[in-house]
Enzyme design. Structure first.
Site, PDB file in Angstrom:
ATOM      1  N   ARG A   1      17.070  38.229  41.404  1.00 49.47           N
ATOM      2  CA  ARG A   1      17.011  38.707  39.804  1.00 49.47           C
ATOM      3  C   ARG A   1      17.546  40.241  40.404  1.00 49.47           C
ATOM      4  O   ARG A   1      17.439  41.149  38.919  1.00 49.47           O
ATOM      5  CB  ARG A   1      15.277  38.782  39.455  1.00 49.47           C
TER       6      ARG A   1
ATOM      7  N   HIS B   1      48.246  40.173  32.906  1.00 50.17           N
ATOM      8  CA  HIS B   1      47.918  38.986  33.409  1.00 50.17           C
ATOM      9  C   HIS B   1      48.924  37.830  33.931  1.00 50.17           C
ATOM     10  O   HIS B   1      48.698  37.015  34.611  1.00 50.17           O
ATOM     11  CB  HIS B   1      46.684  38.411  32.394  1.00 50.17           C
TER      12      HIS B   1
ATOM     13  N   LYS C   1      31.531  45.542  35.905  1.00 51.54           N
ATOM     14  CA  LYS C   1      31.435  43.863  35.823  1.00 51.54           C
ATOM     15  C   LYS C   1      31.761  43.798  37.010  1.00 51.54           C
ATOM     16  O   LYS C   1      32.268  44.459  38.549  1.00 51.54           O
ATOM     17  CB  LYS C   1      33.386  44.026  35.757  1.00 51.54           C
TER      18      LYS C   1
ATOM     19  N   ARG D   1      35.822  48.940  25.149  1.00 49.72           N
ATOM     20  CA  ARG D   1      36.145  48.598  26.419  1.00 49.72           C
ATOM     21  C   ARG D   1      37.465  48.300  26.946  1.00 49.72           C
ATOM     22  O   ARG D   1      38.427  48.088  27.479  1.00 49.72           O
ATOM     23  CB  ARG D   1      35.454  47.770  27.040  1.00 49.72           C
TER      24      ARG D   1
ATOM     25  N   GLU E   1      46.621  51.593  37.283  1.00 49.43           N
ATOM     26  CA  GLU E   1      45.396  51.560  37.275  1.00 49.43           C
ATOM     27  C   GLU E   1      45.560  52.902  36.358  1.00 49.43           C
ATOM     28  O   GLU E   1      44.933  53.802  35.595  1.00 49.43           O
ATOM     29  CB  GLU E   1      44.025  50.880  37.687  1.00 49.43           C
TER      30      GLU E   1
ATOM     31  N   ASN F   1      42.430  47.143  28.951  1.00 45.23           N
ATOM     32  CA  ASN F   1      43.196  46.516  28.986  1.00 45.23           C
ATOM     33  C   ASN F   1      44.321  46.732  29.044  1.00 45.23           C
ATOM     34  O   ASN F   1      45.214  45.937  28.440  1.00 45.23           O
ATOM     35  CB  ASN F   1      42.508  45.213  28.318  1.00 45.23           C
TER      36      ASN F   1
ATOM     37  N   GLU G   1      31.331  45.330  26.321  1.00 47.94           N
ATOM     38  CA  GLU G   1      32.409  44.742  25.783  1.00 47.94           C
ATOM     39  C   GLU G   1      31.894  44.376  24.568  1.00 47.94           C
ATOM     40  O   GLU G   1      32.359  42.760  23.942  1.00 47.94           O
ATOM     41  CB  GLU G   1      32.869  43.814  26.830  1.00 47.94           C
TER      42      GLU G   1
HETATM   43  N1  LIG Z   1      35.375  44.106  38.316  1.00 49.60           N
HETATM   44  C1  LIG Z   1      36.415  44.795  37.655  1.00 49.60           C
HETATM   45  O1  LIG Z   1      35.950  45.626  36.169  1.00 49.60           O
HETATM   46  C2  LIG Z   1      37.426  44.636  38.631  1.00 49.60           C
HETATM   47  C3  LIG Z   1      38.588  45.840  37.825  1.00 49.60           C
HETATM   48  C4  LIG Z   1      40.126  45.658  38.572  1.00 49.60           C
HETATM   49  C5  LIG Z   1      39.798  44.302  39.108  1.00 49.60           C
HETATM   50  N2  LIG Z   1      38.801  44.298  39.623  1.00 49.60           N
HETATM   51  C6  LIG Z   1      39.330  42.411  41.358  1.00 49.60           C
HETATM   52  O2  LIG Z   1      39.587  43.898  42.358  1.00 49.60           O
HETATM   53  C7  LIG Z   1      40.547  42.596  43.000  1.00 49.60           C
HETATM   54  C8  LIG Z   1      41.474  43.358  43.417  1.00 49.60           C
HETATM   55  O3  LIG Z   1      41.361  44.383  44.515  1.00 49.60           O
HETATM   56  P1  LIG Z   1      42.249  44.621  45.182  1.00 49.60           P
HETATM   57  O4  LIG Z   1      43.300  45.347  45.450  1.00 49.60           O
HETATM   58  O5  LIG Z   1      41.118  45.985  46.203  1.00 49.60           O
HETATM   59  O6  LIG Z   1      42.112  43.408  46.418  1.00 49.60           O
HETATM   60  P2  LIG Z   1      41.658  43.321  47.694  1.00 49.60           P
HETATM   61  O7  LIG Z   1      39.944  43.518  48.110  1.00 49.60           O
HETATM   62  O8  LIG Z   1      41.920  42.094  48.103  1.00 49.60           O
HETATM   63  O9  LIG Z   1      42.236  44.472  49.229  1.00 49.60           O
HETATM   64  C9  LIG Z   1      43.674  44.648  49.241  1.00 49.60           C
HETATM   65  C10 LIG Z   1      44.110  43.850  50.830  1.00 49.60           C
HETATM   66  O10 LIG Z   1      43.553  45.339  50.921  1.00 49.60           O
HETATM   67  C11 LIG Z   1      43.212  45.170  52.568  1.00 49.60           C
HETATM   68  N3  LIG Z   1      42.294  46.485  53.175  1.00 49.60           N
HETATM   69  C12 LIG Z   1      41.333  46.870  52.482  1.00 49.60           C
HETATM   70  N4  LIG Z   1      40.728  48.114  52.409  1.00 49.60           N
HETATM   71  C13 LIG Z   1      41.972  48.277  53.321  1.00 49.60           C
HETATM   72  C14 LIG Z   1      42.240  49.767  53.872  1.00 49.60           C
HETATM   73  N5  LIG Z   1      40.666  50.271  53.662  1.00 49.60           N
HETATM   74  N6  LIG Z   1      42.574  49.279  54.963  1.00 49.60           N
HETATM   75  C15 LIG Z   1      43.842  48.717  55.372  1.00 49.60           C
HETATM   76  N7  LIG Z   1      43.451  47.426  54.038  1.00 49.60           N
HETATM   77  C16 LIG Z   1      42.276  47.371  53.920  1.00 49.60           C
HETATM   78  C17 LIG Z   1      42.221  44.040  52.699  1.00 49.60           C
HETATM   79  O11 LIG Z   1      42.077  43.587  53.654  1.00 49.60           O
HETATM   80  C18 LIG Z   1      43.306  43.053  51.421  1.00 49.60           C
HETATM   81  O12 LIG Z   1      44.180  42.660  52.718  1.00 49.60           O
HETATM   82  C19 LIG Z   1      41.140  41.995  42.314  1.00 49.60           C
HETATM   83  O13 LIG Z   1      40.215  40.463  42.515  1.00 49.60           O
HETATM   84  C20 LIG Z   1      40.449  41.819  40.837  1.00 49.60           C
HETATM   85  O14 LIG Z   1      40.470  40.797  39.710  1.00 49.60           O
HETATM   86  C21 LIG Z   1      38.101  44.114  39.663  1.00 49.60           C
END
Ligand SMILES: NC(=O)c1ccc[n+]([C@@H]2O[C@H](COP(=O)([O-])OP(=O)(O)OC[C@H]3O[C@@H](n4cnc5c(N)ncnc54)[C@H](O)[C@@H]3O)[C@@H](O)[C@H]2O)c1
Length: 346
Positions: A106, A238, A128, A227, A170, A231, A222
């Site tokens: 939990r 998307h 999130k 919030r 972003e 977006n 939200e």
């Molecule tokens: N929860 C939220 O509020 C929120 C907001 C935005 C995005 N997201 C989520 O985040 C995800 C995307 O995140 P991302 O773009 O970081 O993708 P990711 O976690 O897939 O990382 C991108 C790539 O970079 C590599 N990598 C990571 N750190 C590295 C480093 N320091 N040096 C070299 N390579 C490295 C990873 O291995 C991967 O191949 C999506 O699933 C999305 O839905 C969540």
């Protein structure tokens, strides 16, 4: 920086080589990405008790079977609510680890150590989390605030340029909707930022975190519509991601989405052209480009129709900057967005 979100304190640190602030009496379950194997040592050398778990790379980490596998291992190793989970990686890892932390017994403490620019400025903050299921992104998830977020910019030095630009999408979003000062900084400091200058990275990460947290503090789950501003560019973004079968990265899709959504706003006469040129100017400056040939329009339109920000039947909540640094939320018909999207792709 310490933020209080509905009674939960979130401590956010930013710096260069700052991974030494851990409570030595706790036991840590570290969930990390393969690409960070070499960096893992930076963390474990500061810990007394820990276990490590290598998650699959990219979206494959966000899978309910990975969640269950982690829980199985934590139970076997006797983790309790006195212990903590550390996420080390990009947004996929903070989404996965955040979800596990929120349901394990939990709720167990969560420390995020984001290693991509996108996760530093967006995914690791705000509470999130989620995993994908039956091909639907983030359909299983919760809201759960991390206790600590450690943004160590030394990780960004190994990040491919495309991933840096992905995060910049972003950062640009925050600047044009909420933060004119950040916008001006992006325009004046492109080379410093893209050369990963320490002061510049700290400035854009800190500004983005403050901008996002300002919104999250006032609308954590939200519930009051605020919030939605986070977006901006995402409704069309998307659709572009989905229409390209996720070949186009999120930050790139959102950047194009911001341009298209602003064009729609101009056509509807709810915003003026200056905003459009200001956004296009900064997106072009950073050379954030997408290949339109990668988009299957029918697939993209299908995704648009399922947009989660749809209120009733055919209306969508669209946040738009009315001036650089100021936003309003508008309700637009899905038909108008669909037509605007098609126009924007041509
Ligand atoms: N929860 C939220 O509020 C929120 C907001 C935005 C995005 N997201 C989520 O985040 C995800 C995307 O995140 P991302 O773009 O970081 O993708 P990711 O976690 O897939 O990382 C991108 C790539 O970079 C590599 N990598 C990571 N750190 C590295 C480093 N320091 N040096 C070299 N390579 C490295 C990873 O291995 C991967 O191949 C999506 O699933 C999305 O839905 C969540």
């Amino acid at each position: 920086m310490i933020f209080n979100i509905n009674g939960n304190e979130v401590n956010i640190l930013i710096g260069d080589n700052i991974l030494n602030k851990f409570d030595q009496e706790k036991k840590y379950f570290i969930i990390y990405q393969d690409s960070l194997s070499n960096e893992l040592n930076k963390i474990v050398s500061n810990l007394k008790y820990y276990d490590i778990y290598k998650a699959p790379d990219g979206e494959r980490a966000k899978d309910i079977n990975v969640v269950l596998d982690i829980i199985k291992k934590m139970v076997k190793k006797g983790y309790t609510r006195k212990d903590a989970i550390i996420s080390l990686g990009g947004g996929t890892i903070s989404d996965l680890a955040g979800f596990v932390a929120s349901i394990y017994m939990r709720g167990i403490d969560l420390i995020n150590i984001p290693t991509t620019l996108l996760s530093m400025v967006d995914a690791s903050i705000g509470g999130k989390n989620g995993v994908n299921f039956e091909g639907i992104k983030n359909v299983i998830g919760t809201f759960y605030q991390p206790k600590i977020i450690i943004n160590d910019i030394s990780f960004l030095r190994t990040l491919p340029k495309e991933e840096v630009l992905n995060g910049m999408g972003e950062v640009i979003k925050y600047s044009v909707t909420m933060d004119k000062n950040l916008y001006n900084y992006l325009i004046d400091n492109k080379d410093n930022i893209l050369n990963l200058n320490k002061e510049s990275l700290i400035f854009i990460i800190e500004s983005s975190i403050k901008d996002k947290m300002k919104i999250v503090i006032n609308d954590e789950k939200e519930t009051n519509g605020l919030r939605t501003v986070l977006n901006f560019g995402h409704t069309i973004g998307h659709a572009i991601e989905s229409g390209s079968e996720f070949k186009i990265k999120h930050g790139f899709a959102v950047s194009y989405g911001m341009i298209c959504e602003t064009q729609i706003g101009i056509n509807e006469r709810i915003i003026n052209e200056d905003v459009y040129y200001a956004i296009k100017n900064v997106v072009d400056l950073y050379k954030i480009k997408i290949d339109l040939n990668n988009i299957n329009i029918n697939k993209a339109l299908e995704s648009l129709g399922k947009d989660k920000k749809r209120l009733n039947n055919r209306k969508i909540m669209i946040p738009l900057p009315v001036r650089i640094g100021e936003f309003e939320i508008f309700m637009l018909d899905l038909d108008i967005i669909e037509k605007g999207f098609i126009r924007c792709l041509n």
